[in-house]
Design an enzyme around this catalytic site. Structure first.
Site, PDB file in Angstrom:
ATOM      1  N   ARG A   1       0.825  -1.216   0.000  1.00  0.00           N
ATOM      2  CA  ARG A   1       0.000   0.000   0.000  1.00  0.00           C
ATOM      3  C   ARG A   1       0.852   1.256   0.000  1.00  0.00           C
ATOM      4  NH1 ARG A   1      -3.852  -3.216  -1.702  1.00  0.00           N
ATOM      5  NH2 ARG A   1      -4.365  -4.805  -0.179  1.00  0.00           N
TER       6      ARG A   1
ATOM      7  N   GLU B   1      -5.902 -12.005   8.629  1.00  0.00           N
ATOM      8  CA  GLU B   1      -5.636 -12.101   7.186  1.00  0.00           C
ATOM      9  C   GLU B   1      -4.537 -13.120   6.875  1.00  0.00           C
ATOM     10  OE1 GLU B   1      -7.008  -7.813   5.514  1.00  0.00           O
ATOM     11  OE2 GLU B   1      -4.915  -7.913   6.105  1.00  0.00           O
TER      12      GLU B   1
ATOM     13  N   ASP C   1     -11.842  -0.885   8.242  1.00  0.00           N
ATOM     14  CA  ASP C   1     -10.489  -0.846   7.673  1.00  0.00           C
ATOM     15  C   ASP C   1     -10.185   0.474   6.986  1.00  0.00           C
ATOM     16  OD1 ASP C   1      -8.044  -1.460   6.682  1.00  0.00           O
ATOM     17  OD2 ASP C   1      -8.690  -2.987   5.274  1.00  0.00           O
TER      18      ASP C   1
ATOM     19  N   GLU D   1      -4.551   4.445   1.124  1.00  0.00           N
ATOM     20  CA  GLU D   1      -4.991   3.212   0.473  1.00  0.00           C
ATOM     21  C   GLU D   1      -6.420   3.327  -0.066  1.00  0.00           C
ATOM     22  OE1 GLU D   1      -4.743  -0.215   3.004  1.00  0.00           O
ATOM     23  OE2 GLU D   1      -5.745  -1.510   1.563  1.00  0.00           O
TER      24      GLU D   1
HETATM   25  C1  BDP Z   1      -5.606  -3.548   4.819  1.00  0.00           C
HETATM   26  C2  BDP Z   1      -4.613  -3.583   3.706  1.00  0.00           C
HETATM   27  C3  BDP Z   1      -3.639  -4.717   3.854  1.00  0.00           C
HETATM   28  C4  BDP Z   1      -3.014  -4.681   5.228  1.00  0.00           C
HETATM   29  C5  BDP Z   1      -4.091  -4.688   6.275  1.00  0.00           C
HETATM   30  C6  BDP Z   1      -3.546  -4.520   7.681  1.00  0.00           C
HETATM   31  O1  BDP Z   1      -5.316  -3.710   2.494  1.00  0.00           O
HETATM   32  O2  BDP Z   1      -2.677  -4.594   2.849  1.00  0.00           O
HETATM   33  O3  BDP Z   1      -2.153  -5.755   5.418  1.00  0.00           O
HETATM   34  O4  BDP Z   1      -4.961  -3.616   6.057  1.00  0.00           O
HETATM   35  O5  BDP Z   1      -3.765  -3.451   8.233  1.00  0.00           O
HETATM   36  O6  BDP Z   1      -6.254  -2.323   4.744  1.00  0.00           O
HETATM   37  O7  BDP Z   1      -2.949  -5.427   8.223  1.00  0.00           O
END
Ligand code: BDP
Length: 732
Positions: free
Chosen positions: A203, A326, A400, A428
């Site tokens: 990002r 994630e 987010d 982002e």
């Molecule tokens: C999301 C992003 C991702 C990040 C994640 C995070 O798309 O790339 O790894 O947050 O904060 O918004 O861990």
């Protein structure tokens, strides 16, 4: 040169369309003026120190500051003196001698009571409350000489004070009769770089990573020092140098030595290095069979690893951890809790005064479960279970980093836990480094929100400052927007977001307007006919972006792959944007009231009631919490459908207005940056219109209502907007 330029114009106009031609012309013009006038390229950020031209002001400044008196030779003190000398040379064209005594009017005396006898003799009462990083700037008579004193309890405080004094001149304030007492309200003011060891930045939209892993530790790019200067000038005192989606490799000796070299560069500027810690590192680089946080071998491995890190980096800050989120490994892989995982690492760090910043960004992407509720459900139960050197780090909102979110319900809900707020400085979801979006108003919106955790006035700022519950450690993090681009942040105005984050981390109550004012004067020009209109736009810019992207509480309707451009229709494996807006024939928005997912339940009663009731919900959060009929009457008297259309269109018009304003400022901005911003605004306008047209046409397929009178129907079909694809970083 002129002939080449003409030929090129001819060639491009014959081969390619007129929009492209315009771009080429702008680019060539930019190049021409750049080569001719040695234009600024943005590298100097807000530390440009351009000459003060106003004669009487300049004379005045010159009479107040004639020499620097300081004793000691710590690296931080030398950094402070050097910065003052560079700054005053640029601003006032004076070479300040560095002397040991106070023997003339116009002495700038710099020191701490423990290292400077002249400061000690002054018995400055103000220093008692200033802690390690605060400073005092005071105009005083010493030995019957008029002096300016910068005093602190540490040399880092002196460095901060020096930047403050320079800022006063850069922004044309008086430096007579000064009495400035400053100390940070938050202890850990940290940038989070999402930088990978291969040089890419997750990002990141400003080139590649600043950290040259290949040539570290032997080669120290001078940029590292300039990075540290920029951060120190706004009070940032920590940097997590690698991605939260971490690689265990960064904890191997090879990389630790590289990190240590960076730490050596940053140390004089008061900046500590932190690392992300991959939870499964004991397996990946330690050769263990498990990473179970309760396993004695694992505990020992982390302890030894931490001891090793402190051998290379004696003031190492600690770990930032993304666990069980994630796809990242974490304690739950071993049926252990987040608290057990965090505490195991905290135990290893505690003897060295290191901290664990444990992220609360966790969710299961399961259909039917409200993602906005998940972090609270996961963490609230652990309140009181974390060790005293753990900070739990939620993002500002529960989903987010969306253009607008309500505040994260964990703020206020975990009174026994030190909560560290995470903002995203990199844009982002707010137009990458293409859109001019000044984020301070968004930071402010979160910080000034009242959680009512302990009655009225329980703002997020107070919670993050640790004041509401008298916590030991307080912290705030910003996901950095910095990269290898010559101007650091890609968009010249994205620098303001780095700047604003630092200033608001130092003082969460600071005003976005003052910060924008200072930044513009330091970065571009002090001319009010430039500052006033640009500041006005900056302050409104985030709202405009919300309007043309995701108005009225809409969220997560961007392209799901790239996170760029509209995608309310988008579906990719496991994800469906429709789940986030739930448009149907009846209306739009997600019911999170007590009749729906009941996410409102996670807030304190005053907030809960306000959000639960469609009559009291602030219109900007309406569709986050309510599924609203298309014909619903908004407070403005318009129907929801009309309001939605109106808001999308107003966002685009605002960008167009800014384009006009910017065009009128041509003579007030240096040529290269003028052209850069002009081009970027043109892109922003085009993309804002893409957002508006795609979204309005898409939602119209549900509302089945015509555009209100006076609104121009989008030029293309919905299908056209759906087909627009942005190049992706993964394209080869
Ligand atoms: C999301 C992003 C991702 C990040 C994640 C995070 O798309 O790339 O790894 O947050 O904060 O918004 O861990």
């Amino acid at each position: 040169m002129y002939k080449i330029f003409k030929d090129l114009l001819w060639w491009t106009s014959h081969r390619i369309g007129s929009i492209f031609l315009l771009r080429v012309v702008l680019l060539l013009l930019g190049l021409l003026v750049w080569t001719k006038s040695n234009a600024e390229n943005g590298y100097d950020l807000w530390l440009r120190y351009k000459p003060v031209h106003e004669t009487s002001l300049k004379n005045n400044y010159q009479s107040v500051i004639k020499q620097i008196s300081a004793s000691g030779n710590s690296a931080s003190l030398i950094a402070a003196i050097t910065e003052l000398q560079i700054g005053m040379k640029g601003l006032l064209n004076v070479s300040l001698p560095h002397v040991k005594t106070v023997n003339v009017n116009g002495t700038l005396l710099l020191g701490t009571p423990s290292t400077n006898a002249a400061i000690a003799r002054l018995n400055l009462a103000e220093l008692k409350d200033l802690g390690k990083e605060g400073y005092l700037i005071k105009s005083l008579q010493i030995n019957r000489r008029s002096c300016t004193v910068i005093a602190s309890n540490t040399d880092i405080g002196l460095l901060y004070g020096s930047y403050h004094l320079l800022r006063l001149i850069q922004t044309r304030h008086s430096i007579q009769k000064l009495l400035i007492v400053e100390k940070p309200k938050i202890q850990l003011r940290v940038l989070n770089h999402w930088d990978n060891l291969n040089g890419t930045v997750e990002r990141g939209y400003a080139g590649s990573s600043l950290w040259d892993w290949q040539r570290l530790p032997g080669y120290l790019d001078p940029r590292y020092t300039d990075y540290a200067r920029a951060n120190a000038s706004i009070g940032i005192n920590g940097t997590v140098i690698n991605n939260v989606n971490a690689s265990a490799k960064s904890l191997t000796k090879t990389y630790l030595l590289k990190a240590a070299a960076l730490a050596d560069v940053f140390r004089p500027y008061g900046i500590k290095v932190y690392l992300t810690a991959r939870f499964s590192a004991p397996i990946e680089i330690g050769g263990l069979k498990t990473a179970d946080p309760l396993d004695p071998e694992v505990i020992k491995w982390w302890k030894l690893k931490v001891d090793e890190i402190y051998r290379y980096i004696p003031d190492f800050g600690g770990f930032l951890v993304k666990a069980n989120s994630e796809g990242q490994p974490g304690p739950q892989d071993y049926k252990r809790s987040h608290a057990e995982g965090a505490n195991m690492m905290a135990d290893a760090l505690a003897p060295h005064n290191g901290v664990v910043m444990w992220r609360a960004f966790v969710y299961e992407n399961i259909k039917g479960e409200d993602r906005a509720k998940q972090a609270y459900q996961e963490f609230k139960k652990f309140d009181g279970d974390f060790k005293s050197n753990v900070l739990l780090q939620p993002k500002n909102g529960p989903i987010d980093f969306q253009p607008r979110e309500p505040f994260h319900p964990l703020f206020g809900a975990m009174s026994k836990t030190q909560l560290m707020l995470e903002f995203q400085i990199t844009q982002e979801y707010l137009g990458f480094a293409t859109h001019l979006v000044y984020l301070a108003p968004m930071f402010k919106e979160t910080l000034s929100t009242d959680t009512y955790a302990k009655g009225k006035g329980s703002t997020i700022a107070k919670i993050v400052e640790g004041k509401l519950e008298s916590h030991q450690i307080s912290g705030i993090a910003g996901v950095a927007n910095i990269g290898s681009d010559i101007n650091w942040t890609g968009h010249p105005f994205a620098q303001s977001n780095w700047y604003a984050f630092g200033r608001m981390a130092w003082n969460p109550e600071a005003s976005p307007e003052t910060i924008a004012d200072d930044w513009l004067k330091m970065t571009f020009s002090t001319d009010p006919s430039f500052v006033v209109p640009v500041k006005e736009y900056m302050l409104a810019s985030r709202e405009h972006a919300v309007h043309y992207m995701m108005p009225l509480g809409l969220n997560h309707i961007m392209n799901l792959g790239t996170h760029y451009g509209p995608g309310p229709w988008d579906k990719i494996p496991g994800w469906n944007a429709h789940d986030y807006h739930l448009a149907d024939a009846e209306g739009l928005g997600v019911d999170r009231t007590d009749k729906g997912s009941n996410a409102v339940e996670q807030y304190f009663p005053e907030v809960r009631q306000k959000y639960n009731d469609i009559k009291s919900i602030p219109p900007e959060l309406l569709l986050w919490f309510h599924h609203v009929p298309w014909k619903y009457r908004m407070p403005t008297g318009k129907s929801l459908w009309e309001e939605l259309v109106y808001t999308y269109y107003s966002g685009v018009s605002a960008v167009e207005k800014m384009q006009n304003t910017w065009d009128g400022l041509k003579d007030k901005v240096d040529p290269l940056r003028f052209v850069q911003v002009k081009q970027l605004l043109a892109e922003q306008q085009r993309e804002a219109a893409w957002w508006r047209d795609g979204s309005v046409l898409y939602f119209q397929t549900y509302s089945k209502m015509p555009l209100p009178q006076g609104f121009k129907v989008p030029a293309q079909s919905l299908e056209h907007y759906k087909q627009i694809k942005m190049p992706d970083r993964t394209d080869k």
